[in-house]
Design an enzyme around this catalytic site. Structure first.
Site, PDB file in Angstrom:
ATOM      1  N   LYS A 133     -10.097  -7.783  28.446  1.00  0.00           N
ATOM      2  CA  LYS A 133     -11.204  -8.470  27.767  1.00  0.00           C
ATOM      3  C   LYS A 133     -10.699  -9.706  27.019  1.00  0.00           C
ATOM      4  O   LYS A 133     -11.301 -10.764  27.104  1.00  0.00           O
ATOM      5  CB  LYS A 133     -11.884  -7.558  26.734  1.00  0.00           C
ATOM      6  CG  LYS A 133     -12.575  -6.344  27.299  1.00  0.00           C
ATOM      7  CD  LYS A 133     -13.440  -5.660  26.240  1.00  0.00           C
ATOM      8  CE  LYS A 133     -12.661  -5.099  25.053  1.00  0.00           C
ATOM      9  NZ  LYS A 133     -11.770  -3.972  25.403  1.00  0.00           N
ATOM     10  N   ARG A 186     -19.365  -2.058  20.350  1.00  0.00           N
ATOM     11  CA  ARG A 186     -18.611  -0.882  20.767  1.00  0.00           C
ATOM     12  C   ARG A 186     -19.396   0.395  20.526  1.00  0.00           C
ATOM     13  O   ARG A 186     -18.885   1.489  20.806  1.00  0.00           O
ATOM     14  CB  ARG A 186     -17.279  -0.818  20.025  1.00  0.00           C
ATOM     15  CG  ARG A 186     -16.165  -1.537  20.795  1.00  0.00           C
ATOM     16  CD  ARG A 186     -14.930  -1.517  19.936  1.00  0.00           C
ATOM     17  NE  ARG A 186     -13.732  -1.436  20.708  1.00  0.00           N
ATOM     18  CZ  ARG A 186     -12.772  -2.376  20.679  1.00  0.00           C
ATOM     19  NH1 ARG A 186     -12.918  -3.450  19.954  1.00  0.00           N
ATOM     20  NH2 ARG A 186     -11.672  -2.227  21.371  1.00  0.00           N
ATOM     21  N   ARG A 198       2.468  -3.681  26.455  1.00  0.00           N
ATOM     22  CA  ARG A 198       1.894  -4.944  25.978  1.00  0.00           C
ATOM     23  C   ARG A 198       2.732  -5.492  24.819  1.00  0.00           C
ATOM     24  O   ARG A 198       3.220  -4.747  23.971  1.00  0.00           O
ATOM     25  CB  ARG A 198       0.458  -4.679  25.519  1.00  0.00           C
ATOM     26  CG  ARG A 198      -0.197  -5.836  24.805  1.00  0.00           C
ATOM     27  CD  ARG A 198      -1.697  -5.762  24.849  1.00  0.00           C
ATOM     28  NE  ARG A 198      -2.283  -4.754  23.968  1.00  0.00           N
ATOM     29  CZ  ARG A 198      -3.591  -4.600  23.810  1.00  0.00           C
ATOM     30  NH1 ARG A 198      -4.439  -5.339  24.490  1.00  0.00           N
ATOM     31  NH2 ARG A 198      -4.064  -3.688  22.992  1.00  0.00           N
ATOM     32  N   ARG A 239       1.702  -3.769  19.757  1.00  0.00           N
ATOM     33  CA  ARG A 239       0.708  -3.577  18.711  1.00  0.00           C
ATOM     34  C   ARG A 239       0.862  -2.180  18.132  1.00  0.00           C
ATOM     35  O   ARG A 239       1.144  -1.245  18.865  1.00  0.00           O
ATOM     36  CB  ARG A 239      -0.700  -3.740  19.314  1.00  0.00           C
ATOM     37  CG  ARG A 239      -1.378  -5.006  18.865  1.00  0.00           C
ATOM     38  CD  ARG A 239      -2.640  -5.253  19.639  1.00  0.00           C
ATOM     39  NE  ARG A 239      -3.666  -4.235  19.451  1.00  0.00           N
ATOM     40  CZ  ARG A 239      -4.915  -4.369  19.893  1.00  0.00           C
ATOM     41  NH1 ARG A 239      -5.266  -5.464  20.525  1.00  0.00           N
ATOM     42  NH2 ARG A 239      -5.801  -3.420  19.710  1.00  0.00           N
ATOM     43  N   ARG A 244      -7.986   6.023  21.179  1.00  0.00           N
ATOM     44  CA  ARG A 244      -8.852   4.867  21.442  1.00  0.00           C
ATOM     45  C   ARG A 244      -9.602   5.048  22.756  1.00  0.00           C
ATOM     46  O   ARG A 244     -10.782   4.727  22.858  1.00  0.00           O
ATOM     47  CB  ARG A 244      -8.013   3.582  21.479  1.00  0.00           C
ATOM     48  CG  ARG A 244      -7.536   3.150  20.101  1.00  0.00           C
ATOM     49  CD  ARG A 244      -6.390   2.158  20.177  1.00  0.00           C
ATOM     50  NE  ARG A 244      -6.776   0.903  20.790  1.00  0.00           N
ATOM     51  CZ  ARG A 244      -5.914   0.091  21.399  1.00  0.00           C
ATOM     52  NH1 ARG A 244      -4.627   0.412  21.482  1.00  0.00           N
ATOM     53  NH2 ARG A 244      -6.329  -1.029  21.915  1.00  0.00           N
TER      54      ARG A 244
HETATM   55  P1  AMP Z   1      -9.212  -4.473  19.842  1.00  0.00           P
HETATM   56  O1  AMP Z   1      -8.287  -5.559  19.422  1.00  0.00           O
HETATM   57  O2  AMP Z   1     -10.493  -5.001  20.449  1.00  0.00           O
HETATM   58  O3  AMP Z   1      -8.548  -3.444  20.700  1.00  0.00           O
HETATM   59  O4  AMP Z   1      -9.661  -3.718  18.485  1.00  0.00           O
HETATM   60  C1  AMP Z   1      -8.698  -3.110  17.651  1.00  0.00           C
HETATM   61  C2  AMP Z   1      -9.346  -2.139  16.694  1.00  0.00           C
HETATM   62  O5  AMP Z   1     -10.266  -2.829  15.846  1.00  0.00           O
HETATM   63  C3  AMP Z   1     -10.162  -1.021  17.321  1.00  0.00           C
HETATM   64  O6  AMP Z   1      -9.368   0.060  17.752  1.00  0.00           O
HETATM   65  C4  AMP Z   1     -11.087  -0.646  16.146  1.00  0.00           C
HETATM   66  O7  AMP Z   1     -10.382   0.097  15.172  1.00  0.00           O
HETATM   67  C5  AMP Z   1     -11.392  -2.003  15.542  1.00  0.00           C
HETATM   68  N1  AMP Z   1     -12.583  -2.628  16.146  1.00  0.00           N
HETATM   69  C6  AMP Z   1     -12.620  -3.723  16.932  1.00  0.00           C
HETATM   70  N2  AMP Z   1     -13.874  -4.018  17.309  1.00  0.00           N
HETATM   71  C7  AMP Z   1     -14.668  -3.070  16.748  1.00  0.00           C
HETATM   72  C8  AMP Z   1     -16.064  -2.806  16.765  1.00  0.00           C
HETATM   73  N3  AMP Z   1     -16.932  -3.571  17.439  1.00  0.00           N
HETATM   74  N4  AMP Z   1     -16.518  -1.729  16.073  1.00  0.00           N
HETATM   75  C9  AMP Z   1     -15.691  -0.942  15.371  1.00  0.00           C
HETATM   76  N5  AMP Z   1     -14.357  -1.125  15.326  1.00  0.00           N
HETATM   77  C10 AMP Z   1     -13.841  -2.175  15.999  1.00  0.00           C
END
Ligand code: AMP
Length: 217
Positions: free
Chosen positions: A15, A90, A129, A162, A173
């Site tokens: 994404k 999400r 990653r 990360r 996740r």
């Molecule tokens: P990502 O970088 O998109 O993988 O997001 C990392 C983390 O941020 C996720 O595992 C959640 O803890 C939080 N997060 C990101 N986007 C959302 C969202 N739309 N709603 C809730 N938590 C989010």
């Protein structure tokens, strides 16, 4: 009216990579909610202090917090000409709230892009990653390594995995994604704007399919 687009798909589906490229191509703002939260954690802002424990555990931050964050952002001029949202919605509630936010502005989502990727591929991508601590560029130890080990090609910053790409957190996740994603996909399918893109291939292949799907060259 600019293009309003959301990206859906499991962690590790690409994404981030694909949405940045599409944002540049369409010349619209790119909003990465996970990155905003990580930045808030780095600067120890009140949002960051609340969000930290959720990110560390691989859980979703409460809807109310992210909805407020996205609402504030979308009301700013750079996003009013259209945006690409990466990592939002999400949950079904987030999808419904996004629609309300847009309606208030006379806007409408044009595409909900769903990057479909197998679980094996996702695990392979996440566990190897690497991310630049300075500019957030993403690498993969096997498929797209940096020219110099541990150093970002773009800015020379240090590369690390990360925190939430540890196997136990990744499992959490993915489990949450599996639970929350179906209602969102159904929601956009019913509205006729869900665009499925096979995300298993190499990044360039996925980009080509994506551009075809949204009708850009
Ligand atoms: P990502 O970088 O998109 O993988 O997001 C990392 C983390 O941020 C996720 O595992 C959640 O803890 C939080 N997060 C990101 N986007 C959302 C969202 N739309 N709603 C809730 N938590 C989010």
């Amino acid at each position: 009216m600019g293009a309003h687009i959301v990206f859906l798909g499991p962690p590790g589906s690409g994404k981030g990579t694909q949405s940045v490229l599409l944002g540049k191509k369409l010349k619209v703002a790119h909003v990465n909610v996970g990155e905003m939260l990580r930045e808030a954690i780095r600067t120890k802002s009140p949002v960051g202090v609340t969000a930290r424990e959720y990110l560390d555990r691989g859980e979703l931050v409460p809807d109310s917090l992210v909805i407020r964050l996205v609402g504030d952002l979308l009301s700013h001029p750079p996003a009013s000409n259209g945006f690409i949202l990466d990592g939002f919605p999400r949950t079904l509630l987030q999808a419904e709230e996004l629609e309300k936010l847009l309606e208030g502005d006379g806007g409408k989502l044009r595409h909900a892009i769903y990057l479909r990727v197998s679980k094996e591929k996702v695990l392979d991508r996440l566990t190897l990653r690497l991310v630049c601590g300075a500019c957030s560029a993403v690498y993969h130890q096997k498929y797209s390594p940096p020219r110099e080990k541990g150093k970002c090609d773009a800015c020379g910053g240090g590369l690390t995995g990360r925190n939430d790409d540890r196997p136990d957190v990744v499992a959490r996740r993915l489990a949450i994604y599996e639970k929350e994603s179906q209602p969102i996909l159904d929601y956009y399918r019913k509205k006729g704007i869900l665009r499925e893109v096979d995300g298993n291939g190499r990044p360039e292949e996925v980009t080509r399919t994506l551009y075809e799907v949204v009708g850009v060259k």
